[in-house]
Design a protein around this motif. Structure first.
Motif, PDB file in Angstrom:
ATOM      1  N   ASP A  55     142.089  27.859 -13.281  1.00 20.47           N
ATOM      2  CA  ASP A  55     141.389  28.167 -14.522  1.00 20.47           C
ATOM      3  C   ASP A  55     142.243  29.067 -15.411  1.00 20.47           C
ATOM      4  OD1 ASP A  55     139.553  28.643 -16.506  1.00 20.47           O
ATOM      5  OD2 ASP A  55     138.497  30.207 -15.378  1.00 20.47           O
ATOM      6  N   TYR A  60     135.452  30.107 -15.935  1.00 15.82           N
ATOM      7  CA  TYR A  60     134.735  30.589 -14.759  1.00 15.82           C
ATOM      8  C   TYR A  60     134.841  32.110 -14.654  1.00 15.82           C
ATOM      9  CZ  TYR A  60     135.092  25.649 -13.401  1.00 15.82           C
ATOM     10  OH  TYR A  60     135.015  24.284 -13.378  1.00 15.82           O
ATOM     11  N   ASP A  65     129.966  31.746 -10.197  1.00 11.51           N
ATOM     12  CA  ASP A  65     129.896  30.986 -11.450  1.00 11.51           C
ATOM     13  C   ASP A  65     130.445  29.577 -11.251  1.00 11.51           C
ATOM     14  OD1 ASP A  65     129.306  30.747 -14.231  1.00 11.51           O
ATOM     15  OD2 ASP A  65     131.432  31.002 -14.685  1.00 11.51           O
ATOM     16  N   VAL A  66     131.517  29.459 -10.469  1.00 12.48           N
ATOM     17  CA  VAL A  66     132.077  28.132 -10.167  1.00 12.48           C
ATOM     18  C   VAL A  66     131.039  27.291  -9.436  1.00 12.48           C
ATOM     19  CG1 VAL A  66     133.820  26.846  -8.883  1.00 12.48           C
ATOM     20  CG2 VAL A  66     134.452  28.959 -10.038  1.00 12.48           C
ATOM     21  N   LYS A  69     128.129  26.226 -11.831  1.00 14.03           N
ATOM     22  CA  LYS A  69     128.525  25.212 -12.808  1.00 14.03           C
ATOM     23  C   LYS A  69     128.870  23.892 -12.136  1.00 14.03           C
ATOM     24  CE  LYS A  69     130.093  28.361 -16.432  1.00 14.03           C
ATOM     25  NZ  LYS A  69     131.225  28.922 -17.202  1.00 14.03           N
TER      26      LYS A  69
END
Length: 300
Positions: A55, A60, A65-66, A69
């Protein structure tokens, strides 16, 4: 009684008859089983790690969060993107790792009744470097599969795209950092596991085949931690190289990657994705060593 005379027979430590003509085939097969097990257990963690490592836009925030999502945008199956390639490829890679390591222990250091820590490290080092030739292109393909945000290209599509843009050298992109990671990483990996096994054998006066499964899992987890704590930054560098644009690459080489990460993110940049990697290290490598050792016991 000294360590050198506790078990005069090397087979007591390795649990593998030296004169078995099928020994190499058994080692390779057991390694393949270990590799397949590793992928099935560790793929979700690895996908999360690669997404974080590659990233460069800040999409992210962190590991959680990864995960959020990925589930929201791609569903739970998104964690297993590119699984077919590592299932076959990692199975082959781990087969080489364990096969070469066992060969080194059994043949190169056959004159020693009990191997030293240095010899265990050297065995793992050679195994890692040998494996990097295969691991580099496999991981390159795997990483590009894992980082797809749109579309659903398969392994052959990825191979064609890489070859069309950069030829064979494109497939081997990231080989040097892969070789460094695999060499030192496997040295630490097998050293840790074999040291723990050896101490158990010598302390409790048991044979390798008598060590219970839960201990093998514990020692395997320790080996995984030992490897990743010693090589993680070079893995980040490798991932950046292998997720770079095929047509308009940003990075010239691993040194360029290193300087870029340092300038833009500082030391913490070399540890992006570290949490999912460490979370993965225990279960994935515990499963790997347990599967390998159990298969060896069943094969005899």
């Amino acid at each position: 009684m000294t360590e050198e005379t506790s078990f005069p027979d090397l087979d007591k430590i390795n649990n593998q008859p030296i004169d078995d003509k099928y020994r190499v085939a058994k080692d390779l097969f057991a390694g393949t089983i270990g590799g397949i097990t590793q992928v099935l257990v560790g793929q979700p963690f690895d996908t999360t790690k690669v997404r974080l490592q590659s990233d460069t836009t800040g999409q992210y925030k962190n590991t959680l969060d990864v995960v959020k999502k990925l589930i929201s945008n791609e569903g739970p199956q998104g964690f297993y993107k590119g699984t077919l390639t590592p299932l076959i490829g990692v199975g082959a890679c781990v087969s080489i790792q364990f096969g070469v390591n066992e060969y080194m222990k059994r043949n190169v250091f056959s004159d020693f009744k009990i191997l030293s820590n240095s010899q265990y490290y050297q065995s793992g080092l050679v195994a890692g470097v040998a494996n990097s030739i295969l691991a580099s292109p496999i991981e390159h393909i795997r990483i590009r599969l894992q980082t797809q945000l749109k579309g659903n290209l398969g392994p052959l599509d990825i191979i064609k795209n890489i070859y069309k843009s950069n030829g064979v050298s494109g497939l081997m992109k990231g080989f040097i950092p892969t070789a460094i990671r695999e060499g030192h990483g496997m040295g630490m990996y097998f050293l840790t596991f074999e040291y723990l096994v050896k101490q158990d054998i010598l302390k409790n006066k048991v044979e390798r085949k008598d060590i219970p499964g839960w201990k093998l899992c514990l020692y395997g987890a320790g080996a995984g931690y030992s490897m990743w704590f010693s090589v993680y930054p070079i893995d980040v560098i490798k991932s950046r190289l292998q997720t770079d644009s095929l047509n308009k690459p940003i990075y010239k080489n691993m040194f360029h990657v290193t300087s870029t990460i340092w300038k833009t993110q500082g030391l913490k940049g070399f540890f992006k994705g570290f949490i999912p990697t460490i979370l993965r290290a225990a279960p994935a490598n515990a499963a790997t060593f347990y599967a390998f050792e159990l298969t060896i016991r069943l094969l005899g």
